[in-house]
Structures are given as structure tokens and as C-alpha cells.
Design an enzyme around this catalytic site. Structure first.
Site, PDB file in Angstrom:
ATOM      1  CG  HIS A  87       5.203 -10.049  -1.482  1.00  0.00           C
ATOM      2  ND1 HIS A  87       5.789  -8.939  -0.909  1.00  0.00           N
ATOM      3  CD2 HIS A  87       4.291 -10.491  -0.581  1.00  0.00           C
ATOM      4  CE1 HIS A  87       5.274  -8.731   0.283  1.00  0.00           C
ATOM      5  NE2 HIS A  87       4.349  -9.655   0.507  1.00  0.00           N
ATOM      6  CG  ASP A 143       2.210 -13.777  -0.047  1.00  0.00           C
ATOM      7  OD1 ASP A 143       2.701 -13.955  -1.189  1.00  0.00           O
ATOM      8  OD2 ASP A 143       2.893 -13.380   0.914  1.00  0.00           O
ATOM      9  CD  GLU A 144       1.657  -9.956   3.053  1.00  0.00           C
ATOM     10  OE1 GLU A 144       1.437  -9.916   4.276  1.00  0.00           O
ATOM     11  OE2 GLU A 144       2.790  -9.780   2.576  1.00  0.00           O
ATOM     12  CB  VAL A 145      -2.599  -9.497  -4.535  1.00  0.00           C
ATOM     13  CG1 VAL A 145      -2.491  -8.884  -5.929  1.00  0.00           C
ATOM     14  CG2 VAL A 145      -2.095 -10.946  -4.590  1.00  0.00           C
TER      15      VAL A 145
END
Length: 350
Positions: A87, A143-145
């Protein structure tokens, strides 16, 4: 349970006067602290000045300081959240930063092989920490790599025996966490847990992250799986990370284009988290819960539920945590503080 309210400032950051009114309201509802995700609303300086929003001006340094001072006067701690891996859209969308992307077409993921990327992240952290005098807790995101392992340098790295995407993730986060601890040894570092969920206990133990970070396990669903969540928290504890956090949601997690917040959905999510907290073994130190309120799914997405629309949901969730259920007493407190006649909690038809 220590209660943080997440202020997501990427998209529709509140004016300072409204922010003060929100903090005043939070204090009446029993909030202990704020988890502030500034993104492009932060007054970055020097080479990072290009990260500042232009359409909606970033807060000034004085405004950031006065917000903290006001929060402290209401008994609230301010914990900044600085994304350091995934992100990173608000950073990597800028042309001078393009070369630091994991893949050319993905604006969210930082390339973990470039030393310049770590320097960039550390400069962002430095500026944020310095504008938060006395800070002792920092959230580094992670998060959410999504595209990790897809870049050319990563593909080459992964051809070596024993190299995995899990290790690639852990090595970057460990490097960042160690760099932060070197400069600020007293700093407590929190990170999102999702990239570690599938990892074995042994992998986590060997990662170097133990003793450096505290995982924050997020789940925003109304039917959160209590047993699965408890076993995940137990796994982190067994790996040596006994200090853990939870993250629930009061808005911005239903769908990317939701306009009206469904209070019942979010109250149900908190009832499930209360069951998780009650089921943990004594060795797990659940330090608190961050009640997230996402403004949009990512920096380049549309706005979802706006803060004013979601305040009844937030108030209902906070009172559910305090009372153990959304009782008549909890409902009464919400209507009294918000000055409304009733809270609509029924699930809305699609």
C-alpha cells in the site's frame, strides 16, 4: 481492552476543527487512543515534499502537533501508521519513485531489493516520528504486499535454493524494524499480520522479527471464525510474539463502493472479537483492539462510507466492547452522546 480508533486520512481528511470535534466525541465514548494513517495528508518536507496531497492540502506541522496535544488532553495516545512495504501507492505513483516499484505496473508494492527503498521508508518514518514528540509506539503497516516476488530482481533472488517469498517478506520487514530500533530503541513497533498468517511457527521463530514487532491481526467480517482466529494468535505467541493486537472495523470494509454503513454488520464483528478475547490462553497478551474506519480500499480507489455517516456504527461498536453486548444500556449511551433518537442496527437489504 485498550481501544484505538483508526483515522484513515487517505481521502477526505477532516478539517482540523472537525477532527477536534471527533476527538471530543471519541473521548465521551471511551476511546483510549488514535491510530492515525496520514498518507499524503502528512506535511512531508525536503525530497519527500512531493508526497503531500495537492488537491486537498496536507495538514501543517502546527496542525499535526495541535491534534496530538488535543488528543492527549482528552487522555488519548496518538499512534501514527506509516506504510513501509505494501500500500505504497501514494509514494510509488510519483515518477521519481517509479524505479522503486516491485513491478512497473503495480503502484502499491515496494521493491525489497533496493537499499534506496529502505532509505526512503526510513526517511518517511523519521519525519513522522519527529513530528510526534514523546512517541513510543509506531505502526509500520506491511499488509497486502500483493505483487511481492513478481519483480525481475525478486524472481532472480527466488531461484537460489531455500529462498522463498515468505523469507523475502520477513527480511524486508526485519530490516525496517531493526533500523527503527537502532534509532529509537524504546519504540514499540506494530504491524499488520496478514502476510504472516500462512507461515509456520518455525519460520516466524527464525525470522528475526521476534522481539521486534507486535502483530495486529485484522478481521472485519461479521462471521469471524473464532477458533481459527484464536489458533492464529496462539501461533504468534508460540513463535515468541506474545504481545498481539486485534483489529476490527466500523466502516469502509464492506465493499469498495458502499455508501451507507450497516451498523449490524460491524456490531456482529465486535461480538465475535469479544469471543476471541475470552477464549485466549493466559500466555497470549492481547494488548488492545484497533477499530478501523477505511476511507477507501487503497489510495487510487473511490471513497466509501464517509465518517459522519459511520459515527452511529462506531459508537455502537465501542459501546458493544465496553458492555460485552449491544445492550439497551449501550444503545442508550450511543443515542445520548450522538444526540439521535435511535440507532438502526438491522442488516440492510442489498
Amino acid at each position: 481492552m485498550y481501544q484505538l480508533v483508526h483515522l484513515d486520512l487517505k481521502g477526505a481528511p477532516p478539517r482540523v476543527e472537525y477532527l477536534r470535534r471527533l476527538i471530543e466525541l471519541f473521548s465521551q465514548l471511551g476511546v483510549d487512543g488514535l491510530l492515525v494513517e496520514y498518507e499524503d495528508a502528512f506535511p512531508y518536507e525536503g525530497e519527500l515534499k512531493l508526497l503531500q496531497a495537492t488537491v486537498q492540502p496536507a495538514y501543517s506541522q502546527e496542525e499535526v502537533l495541535s491534534m496530538q496535544e488535543f488528543a492527549r488532553s482528552k487522555g488519548m495516545e496518538v499512534i501514527p501508521l506509516v506504510q513501509t512495504f505494501g500500500h505504497m501507492e501514494f509514494v510509488l505513483k510519483h515518477r521519481p519513485m517509479w524505479h522503486l516499484r516491485e513491478t512497473s505496473h503495480c503502484v502499491g508494492t515496494l521493491n525489497p531489493h533496493r537499499e534506496e527503498g529502505v532509505k526512503l521508508v526510513m526517511e518517511m518514518v523519521r519525519q513522522v516520528v519527529e513530528l510526534h514528540p514523546g512517541l513510543d509506539t509506531l505502526h509500520i503497516g506491511a499488509d497486502e504486499v500483493y505483487m511481492l516476488g513478481e519483480g525481475e530482481e525478486s524472481k532472480l533472488w527466488l531461484t537460489s535454493p531455500g529462498h522463498t517469498v515468505e523469507q523475502l517478506f520477513l527480511s524486508h520487514v526485519t530490516k525496517v524494524a531493526k533500523a527503527i530500533k537502532e534509532v529509537w530503541p524504546h519504540m514499540t513497533i506494530i504491524m499488520w499480520d496478514d502476510m504472516m498468517r500462512g507461515m509456520s511457527q518455525d519460520t516466524l521463530k527464525a525470522s528475526g522479527l521476534v522481539g521486534l514487532v507486535q502483530p495486529m491481526l485484522w478481521d472485519y467480517t461479521p462471521n469471524l471464525d473464532v477458533d481459527k482466529t484464536v489458533s492464529l494468535l496462539q501461533k504468534y505467541c508460540s513463535a515468541g510474539m506474545a504481545d498481539v493486537w486485534a483489529a476490527s472495523s466500523f466502516k469502509g470494509s464492506t465493499s469498495v463502493y458502499t455508501c451507507v454503513t450497516c451498523t449490524q454488520r460491524h456490531v456482529d464483528n465486535h461480538l465475535q472479537w469479544l469471543k476471541v478475547a475470552a477464549s485466549l490462553s493466559p500466555g497470549v497478551n492481547l494488548k488492545g483492539i484497533a477499530i478501523t474506519g477505511w476511507q477507501r480500499y487503497d489510495h487510487l480507489s473511490v471513497l466509501c462510507e464517509l465518517m459522519p455517516v459511520a459515527l452511529p456504527s462506531l459508537a455502537a461498536c465501542l459501546q458493544t466492547l465496553l458492555h460485552g453486548q449491544f445492550s439497551a444500556e449501550a444503545h442508550s449511551k450511543v443515542t445520548e452522546v450522538l444526540g439521535i433518537s435511535a440507532v438502526e442496527v438491522e442488516a440492510m437489504e442489498r
